[in-house]
Design a protein around this motif. Sequence first.
Motif, PDB file in Angstrom:
ATOM      1  N   VAL A 171       0.762  -1.216   0.029  1.00 19.02           N
ATOM      2  CA  VAL A 171      -0.076   0.030  -0.069  1.00 19.02           C
ATOM      3  C   VAL A 171       1.037   1.171   0.029  1.00 19.02           C
ATOM      4  CG1 VAL A 171      -1.761   1.248   1.249  1.00 19.02           C
ATOM      5  CG2 VAL A 171      -1.716  -1.286   1.294  1.00 19.02           C
ATOM      6  N   ILE A 172       0.653   2.320  -1.032  1.00 18.10           N
ATOM      7  CA  ILE A 172       1.398   3.300  -1.080  1.00 18.10           C
ATOM      8  C   ILE A 172       0.436   4.526  -0.898  1.00 18.10           C
ATOM      9  CG2 ILE A 172       2.793   4.894  -2.409  1.00 18.10           C
ATOM     10  CD1 ILE A 172       3.577   1.975  -3.885  1.00 18.10           C
ATOM     11  N   PRO A 173       0.242   5.216   0.388  1.00 23.21           N
ATOM     12  CA  PRO A 173      -0.642   6.273   0.275  1.00 23.21           C
ATOM     13  C   PRO A 173      -0.334   7.359  -0.503  1.00 23.21           C
ATOM     14  CG  PRO A 173       0.182   5.451   2.488  1.00 23.21           C
ATOM     15  CD  PRO A 173       1.073   4.735   1.408  1.00 23.21           C
ATOM     16  N   LYS A 174      -1.239   8.248  -0.462  1.00 21.29           N
ATOM     17  CA  LYS A 174      -1.485   9.257  -1.335  1.00 21.29           C
ATOM     18  C   LYS A 174      -0.350  10.283  -0.841  1.00 21.29           C
ATOM     19  CE  LYS A 174      -4.283  13.344  -2.820  1.00 21.29           C
ATOM     20  NZ  LYS A 174      -5.501  13.828  -2.818  1.00 21.29           N
ATOM     21  N   ALA A 175      -0.285  10.548   0.582  1.00 29.46           N
ATOM     22  CA  ALA A 175       0.605  11.308   1.217  1.00 29.46           C
ATOM     23  C   ALA A 175       1.948  11.020   1.243  1.00 29.46           C
ATOM     24  CB  ALA A 175       0.083  11.335   2.871  1.00 29.46           C
TER      25      ALA A 175
END
Length: 689
Positions: free
Chosen positions: A35-39
């Motif tokens: 998972v690569i968060p937007k932030a």
Amino acid sequence: MLGGKNAHRDESIGQLRVHADGFGWKSKQGGSPLVIPKADLRSAEWIKIPHAYQLKLRVKGGFVHKFNGFRSTDKDTIREFAKEAFGLEFEDAHLSYKGWNWGQAIVEGGNVSFNVEGKQTLEVPLTDVAQATVQKNEAILEMVADDTALPEDEMLVELRFHLPQSTGDEAADVDGTPAEGFVALVKQSGDLDVAGATLATLPDIQVQVPRGRFELELCDKFMKLFGKSNDYKIMYTAVSALYLLPKPDGYHMALCIALEHPLRQGATSYPHIVLQLPKEAPLELEVALSEAECTARFGDKLDKFESGDMPGVVAKVLAAFTKKKVSGIKAGGFNGDNADGRSKSIRCSLKAAEGFLYPLSKEFFFMSNKPLLIEFEKVASIEFNRVDAKQQQAQVRTFDITVHMKEGLPKQEFVNLQRSEYKELFRFLKTKNIRIKNIASASYGDDVAEGDDDDDPYTARLKAEREATKEAMMGDDDDDDDDDEDDEDFKGGDESDVDEEYDEGSEEDDERAFKKKKKGGDDEDEDEDEDEDEEKAAPPPKKRKKEASSEEDESDAPVESPPKKKGKEPAGSSKNPLLEKKPKKKRAKKDANEPKRGQSAYMLWMNAAGRTIAKEALGNGASIGDIGKWCGAKWKEMNAAARVEWDDKAAADKARYEREMAEYKSNIRRQAMAAAGGSDDDDDDNDDA
């Protein structure tokens, strides 16, 4: 496809999803998703690679994630979505294919790259660097040993950069050599000094898989297992899950470490590491960090000083370092609130490996020398084997289950599960909403296990057959008694039954008796000589008394016996009539006029409609046994309302049988009385004459 050094492996093939909150990727083989968060996004690059395109995402902390296999038409779609959702501008990057070894070494973020004429030639994450040293003008980067590599894989072991000495004014402005400065920058960016330091040590740990005793050292980013023969290094990022399970012996707990990529020692792979920890052994552990550092890094999950029982302390420390939750059997799990470790697992075998199967909240864990983890979300169905009525009647004590997997994964077959565990396992699978492939047979087996066989059509049919056989045998016995009473050849008072059975006599005995009466005492000496000769000779086979008596009636004259031959009796011969085989009694033929018994509701339904429905469901190739099993299971599923029609027909058929049977017996009595009256009249006529 996930890019990097493991891009050639099957587990690197997966699916990338782009949504408003960031990027997400998951392997088809399963495991934890990426998972690569937007932030956390910093930049995005679009690179042309052989036969495809690559998307490189740089995220917070200097980490880089690469995704291969895109088409040229995907570029505009992803570019527009990333610009609108994340505010990122795609950069077109190019790789150098010249093959030059002269260029520029750059340490940026968490990577070391080598560029030629402004184009990237190679890039190595600093997380893969185990140690950086200087040798003259060379900076040597030693890579982390990859214990997950296959025997045929090629690995990068060492990388050397030659940095020449600076000349002129540049040499005066720089402290030390360029190689030393480069190595210092690598250590600073990759935290190699901190990563290689031992923060906690667990000596003399018993490890079940791989078997042996090891010393466990916990470092900043990895842990090491030091054994007598082999050493292993495991990155914390490679740990997918932790399980703390009770062992059936009641004295140990098993701490299982599941890995994304299995450790390999030669041709042997270890996808799980199993630590065997005694329950009551105390343990005190000190983390080589200050309290402030422990709080900053682990929060309230780990203190500088930990003490307690060994399984709890070790599980807590590993959970804090790997940032994974420790899973176990919850209160009331599988077999209720029983605290006994044996009630939490099922003893069985997988192929040739014996072990224990743990039904957990989201997966099955098979504990053996080759552990196996099966997640419920990957299970298509479960099939129960050897649980039908035939197995119940044969009193089979074990059963098998076959776990069919999704996405073409191979099925797993567990055998020799104790039948006492069947009911609880069946109910456990129902609560987890797992599809049972042969629900009819499995449900039938569950009812039999509980002892509820009142409505069982098979049991009812067997009971009826046994009763009919018993009545038929009783009828045969009555017929035999009648035959014995009507036997005119038997004359009571002649001899006892014992004499007839064991001392029937022979022709020679009769002849000797006749000669003695005729000659009297004058010939006693001759008779004695004859008796001695007869005793030496083997007697011929005896005849029944009935035959001897009939011969005596025919003629009073003595019959000369055939010449006797001296010799021994043949082996195996016997004079005892009890050892002779008696002819079997013939059973009385059944009267064709006798009415047929009434059929049960199940048999009426099966003959009228059940067989047709079963053939439609199972196909024309189904055997009689399969049709019977299917009809039995279908009948048990029918409610009382559906059975009313057939119950009424069964009651009517029973009434018909009772009525016809009463008429049949009445006719038999009338015929017997008529026959008896006729015989009396004949006797009276004879008396008058």
